[in-house]
Motif scaffolding. Structure first.
Motif, PDB file in Angstrom:
ATOM      1  N   LEU A  95      -0.949   4.622  -8.167  1.00 43.08           N
ATOM      2  CA  LEU A  95      -1.811   3.456  -8.006  1.00 43.08           C
ATOM      3  C   LEU A  95      -3.224   3.742  -8.502  1.00 43.08           C
ATOM      4  O   LEU A  95      -3.876   2.891  -9.113  1.00 43.08           O
ATOM      5  N   GLU A  96      -3.711   4.958  -8.274  1.00 41.94           N
ATOM      6  CA  GLU A  96      -5.045   5.335  -8.750  1.00 41.94           C
ATOM      7  C   GLU A  96      -5.091   5.412 -10.274  1.00 41.94           C
ATOM      8  O   GLU A  96      -6.112   5.117 -10.890  1.00 41.94           O
ATOM      9  N   GLN A  97      -3.984   5.819 -10.866  1.00 48.17           N
ATOM     10  CA  GLN A  97      -3.937   6.050 -12.307  1.00 48.17           C
ATOM     11  C   GLN A  97      -3.508   4.810 -13.090  1.00 48.17           C
ATOM     12  O   GLN A  97      -3.650   4.768 -14.319  1.00 48.17           O
ATOM     13  N   ALA A  98      -2.990   3.800 -12.419  1.00 45.54           N
ATOM     14  CA  ALA A  98      -2.412   2.638 -13.106  1.00 45.54           C
ATOM     15  C   ALA A  98      -3.417   2.007 -14.066  1.00 45.54           C
ATOM     16  O   ALA A  98      -4.531   1.659 -13.663  1.00 45.54           O
ATOM     17  N   PRO A  99      -3.052   1.863 -15.339  1.00 43.76           N
ATOM     18  CA  PRO A  99      -3.963   1.233 -16.298  1.00 43.76           C
ATOM     19  C   PRO A  99      -4.159  -0.245 -15.988  1.00 43.76           C
ATOM     20  O   PRO A  99      -3.300  -0.895 -15.402  1.00 43.76           O
ATOM     21  N   GLU A 100      -5.316  -0.756 -16.381  1.00 45.81           N
ATOM     22  CA  GLU A 100      -5.595  -2.172 -16.174  1.00 45.81           C
ATOM     23  C   GLU A 100      -4.703  -3.016 -17.081  1.00 45.81           C
ATOM     24  O   GLU A 100      -4.566  -2.750 -18.268  1.00 45.81           O
TER      25      GLU A 100
END
Length: 271
Positions: A95-100
């Motif tokens: 979730l922290e790494q998820a790209p926009e």
């Protein structure tokens, strides 16, 4: 089989006899287990049958038919890997790494999905996503279909990436791969509940525990979108080798560690 849902609060119930039976059987958390059994059983007879199965050594999650994972009730079934609390750390890192991306545009893949807990948790947290899950074990696929369908995803059966639709190549934003990583000669050291009730294919990672991770690392760059990430759970003593493995395949790699959960997640990002 229950579907994915928020875990309801327990209701008070007389449980002395259940607690006593579980304690006699050696259940360390007899009070908590009794509460779950009594809250899940629909009739006294069903509760008694659940207690009997638990006393005989069946894992609690298989007795009640579900496991809690990031606040979700994930259906589990005999012969399917039970999601671990430490794997919640993998979800948090994803979730922290998820790209926009625009709403509904993210593509999420839960590889080696087991019950589908990781994919279901990611979809619940991210909102609308294109979700795919895959596993080689038919029992896992059957179980995951119920959990993943509840959040609008699809489940495929097959060996790693061979199970996925080719149209996903180059489009995956989050590739969560909770691969088996126990070295073959250490399987006998696992808790009895895992050895006796979970499939070997979900536990055995080969001689050094990294056979499946190497295969995922080799294929992941072709499936990830630019900026997409692959996340793989591993152990402390395997972590440095796992990081180097992802780096060799051109991914920008880092290791995330939770001392509280004793969790180690290797994250590789496609440039």
């Amino acid at each position: 089989m229950p579907s994915v849902s928020a875990v309801p609060p327990s209701t008070p119930s007389s449980r002395d006899s259940v607690v006593a039976a579980l304690r006699t059987a050696g259940c360390v958390f007899a009070e908590d287990e009794a509460e779950l059994i009594l809250a899940t059983a629909r009739t006294p007879a069903e509760a008694a049958a659940m207690v009997e199965r638990r006393v005989a050594g069946l894992p609690l999650e298989l007795v009640v038919g579900w496991a809690e994972f990031r606040g979700l009730r994930i259906a589990v079934a005999p012969g399917v890997f039970v999601p671990r609390r430490r794997t919640e750390f993998l979800v948090e890192q994803a979730l922290e790494q998820a790209p926009e991306r625009a709403p509904g545009a993210r593509v999420v893949v839960d590889l080696c999905c087991g019950s589908g807990a990781v994919g279901a948790a990611l979809a619940a947290a991210l909102g609308p996503v294109e979700l795919h899950a895959a596993d080689i074990d038919p029992a896992a696929v059957r179980c995951a279909r119920g959990n993943i369908a509840a959040v609008g995803g699809q489940v495929h059966r097959g060996d790693l990436f061979a199970a996925l639709p080719l149209a996903l190549r180059g489009r995956v934003d989050i590739l969560a791969a909770n691969v088996p990583y126990v070295p073959s000669d250490e399987i006998g050291l696992l808790p009895q509940e895992a050895r006796d009730h979970e499939p070997l294919v979900a536990l055995d990672g080969g001689t050094d525990g990294l056979d499946v991770l190497r295969r995922v690392a080799a294929e992941a760059p072709r499936w990830l979108a630019p900026g997409g990430c692959v996340l793989v759970e591993t152990s402390r003593h395997q972590a440095s080798t796992a990081v180097a493995t992802l780096e060799r395949h051109g991914l920008a790699t880092r290791l995330a560690v939770s001392e509280e959960l004793y969790a180690h997640v290797v994250i590789g990002i496609r440039p």
